[in-house]
Design a protein around this motif. Structure first.
Motif, PDB file in Angstrom:
ATOM      1  N   ASN A 139       0.775  -1.239   0.000  1.00  0.00           N
ATOM      2  CA  ASN A 139       0.000   0.000   0.000  1.00  0.00           C
ATOM      3  C   ASN A 139       0.800   1.278   0.000  1.00  0.00           C
ATOM      4  O   ASN A 139       0.251   2.352   0.160  1.00  0.00           O
ATOM      5  CB  ASN A 139      -0.959   0.005   1.180  1.00  0.00           C
ATOM      6  CG  ASN A 139      -2.216  -0.733   0.803  1.00  0.00           C
ATOM      7  OD1 ASN A 139      -2.616  -0.685  -0.352  1.00  0.00           O
ATOM      8  ND2 ASN A 139      -2.807  -1.433   1.727  1.00  0.00           N
TER       9      ASN A 139
ATOM     10  N   ASP B 225      -3.793   5.648  -2.230  1.00  0.00           N
ATOM     11  CA  ASP B 225      -4.759   6.402  -1.425  1.00  0.00           C
ATOM     12  C   ASP B 225      -5.693   5.473  -0.635  1.00  0.00           C
ATOM     13  O   ASP B 225      -5.835   4.300  -0.946  1.00  0.00           O
ATOM     14  CB  ASP B 225      -5.580   7.317  -2.330  1.00  0.00           C
ATOM     15  CG  ASP B 225      -6.383   6.500  -3.332  1.00  0.00           C
ATOM     16  OD1 ASP B 225      -7.588   6.285  -3.105  1.00  0.00           O
ATOM     17  OD2 ASP B 225      -5.797   6.028  -4.328  1.00  0.00           O
ATOM     18  N   VAL B 226      -6.332   6.056   0.376  1.00  0.00           N
ATOM     19  CA  VAL B 226      -7.107   5.266   1.342  1.00  0.00           C
ATOM     20  C   VAL B 226      -8.277   4.517   0.700  1.00  0.00           C
ATOM     21  O   VAL B 226      -8.531   3.359   1.008  1.00  0.00           O
ATOM     22  CB  VAL B 226      -7.624   6.182   2.469  1.00  0.00           C
ATOM     23  CG1 VAL B 226      -8.534   5.420   3.417  1.00  0.00           C
ATOM     24  CG2 VAL B 226      -6.439   6.755   3.233  1.00  0.00           C
TER      25      VAL B 226
ATOM     26  N   GLN C  75      -7.014   1.590  -0.977  1.00  0.00           N
ATOM     27  CA  GLN C  75      -6.587   0.600   0.009  1.00  0.00           C
ATOM     28  C   GLN C  75      -7.771  -0.217   0.494  1.00  0.00           C
ATOM     29  O   GLN C  75      -7.703  -1.436   0.580  1.00  0.00           O
ATOM     30  CB  GLN C  75      -5.919   1.277   1.201  1.00  0.00           C
ATOM     31  CG  GLN C  75      -4.549   1.828   0.893  1.00  0.00           C
ATOM     32  CD  GLN C  75      -3.867   2.378   2.123  1.00  0.00           C
ATOM     33  OE1 GLN C  75      -4.129   1.926   3.235  1.00  0.00           O
ATOM     34  NE2 GLN C  75      -3.001   3.344   1.937  1.00  0.00           N
ATOM     35  N   GLN C  76      -8.866   0.461   0.804  1.00  0.00           N
ATOM     36  CA  GLN C  76     -10.016  -0.265   1.351  1.00  0.00           C
ATOM     37  C   GLN C  76     -10.578  -1.244   0.329  1.00  0.00           C
ATOM     38  O   GLN C  76     -10.930  -2.372   0.656  1.00  0.00           O
ATOM     39  CB  GLN C  76     -11.085   0.728   1.820  1.00  0.00           C
ATOM     40  CG  GLN C  76     -10.654   1.408   3.103  1.00  0.00           C
ATOM     41  CD  GLN C  76     -11.502   2.605   3.448  1.00  0.00           C
ATOM     42  OE1 GLN C  76     -12.171   3.191   2.592  1.00  0.00           O
ATOM     43  NE2 GLN C  76     -11.480   2.986   4.709  1.00  0.00           N
TER      44      GLN C  76
END
Length: 253
Positions: free
Chosen positions: A171, A175-176, A179-180
């Motif tokens: 990761n 960006d978040v 990632q999710q």
């Protein structure tokens, strides 16, 4: 009941480089369908362990078996998908399209110049669909965002239809939201396709609900079969010098 050997079995593993002891007396086994996380401080030997499992380094001492076979005799590398560190940051100027990069996942098993078999083409297509990169297949790698590049590298690892996926801090630079989405995908691969996953990470909080086993590595190994217990265990942070704040669970369901 047919006996299935562990995917990885390691006994009495030592590794030294330049007179430094990097790994000492590691014993672990990873079973088919396991979802394992490996955490530990920088320089603690996490990446070295993976490189040893993949035959990229030679142990000073010890035994490594893959699918029940000694590492030296193991040939079925297509069973193992590997996404190395900083895969999302691939050389920006690398002159290849998404499709070409994903196809490389099949090449390892075919040799570079053999023609792709029809089933390889299907596997490449499926991997791109799974990772949602079909619509960008003709784009150059350099044009992509970190999150897109990460998905391309995982598609490449999936193209050989592996039974195991090994990800080394995938990761970095992503960006978040990406990632999710990525964690959700790993969870599905593990639960729906029974893929064995080994995941090196700095931040286990985000996947603590998904993983089944936790290996903490700082030269030696601490194994934990219930990650949630380890996380409440302050001794672990003291012992392994891991920032406790990295470890608390910040998953919001």
């Amino acid at each position: 009941m047919k006996f299935t050997p562990p995917v990885f079995e390691v006994k009495n593993l030592f590794y030294q480089a330049n007179g430094q002891k990097i790994l000492q007396n590691i014993a672990l086994s990873v079973l088919p369908g396991d979802y394992c996380a490996i955490i530990g401080p920088n320089g603690g030997g996490k990446t070295t362990l993976i490189r040893l499992l993949l035959g990229l380094e030679t142990p000073t001492q010890g035994e490594i078996k893959l699918f029940g076979q000694d590492l030296g005799r193991f040939k079925r590398w297509d069973k193992i998908g590997y996404v190395p560190q900083r895969a999302a940051q691939l050389d920006q100027n690398f002159p290849a399209t998404v499709l070409e990069v994903v196809k490389m996942g099949c090449i390892s098993k075919q040799g570079l110049f053999k023609r792709m078999r029809p089933e390889d083409k299907v596997a490449v297509h499926e991997a791109m669909v799974k990772m949602d990169v079909l619509d960008i297949q003709d784009k150059l790698i350099g044009e992509l965002s970190g999150g897109q590049r990460q998905r391309v590298m995982i598609a490449r690892a999936l193209a050989s239809k592996p039974e195991v996926l090994i990800l080394d801090e995938p990761n970095t630079g992503v960006d978040v939201v990406s990632q999710q989405r990525f964690y959700k995908l790993l969870r599905e691969l593990n639960r729906q396709e029974n893929m064995t996953i080994i995941f090196i990470t700095h931040d286990i909080g985000v996947i603590v609900d998904d993983i089944g086993r936790l290996f903490t590595i700082n030269q030696t190994l601490l194994t934990c079969n219930n990650p949630k217990e380890a996380i409440s265990c302050e001794d672990m942070s003291k012992l392994y010098g891991i920032d406790a704040h990295l470890i608390h669970n910040h998953h919001h369901h």
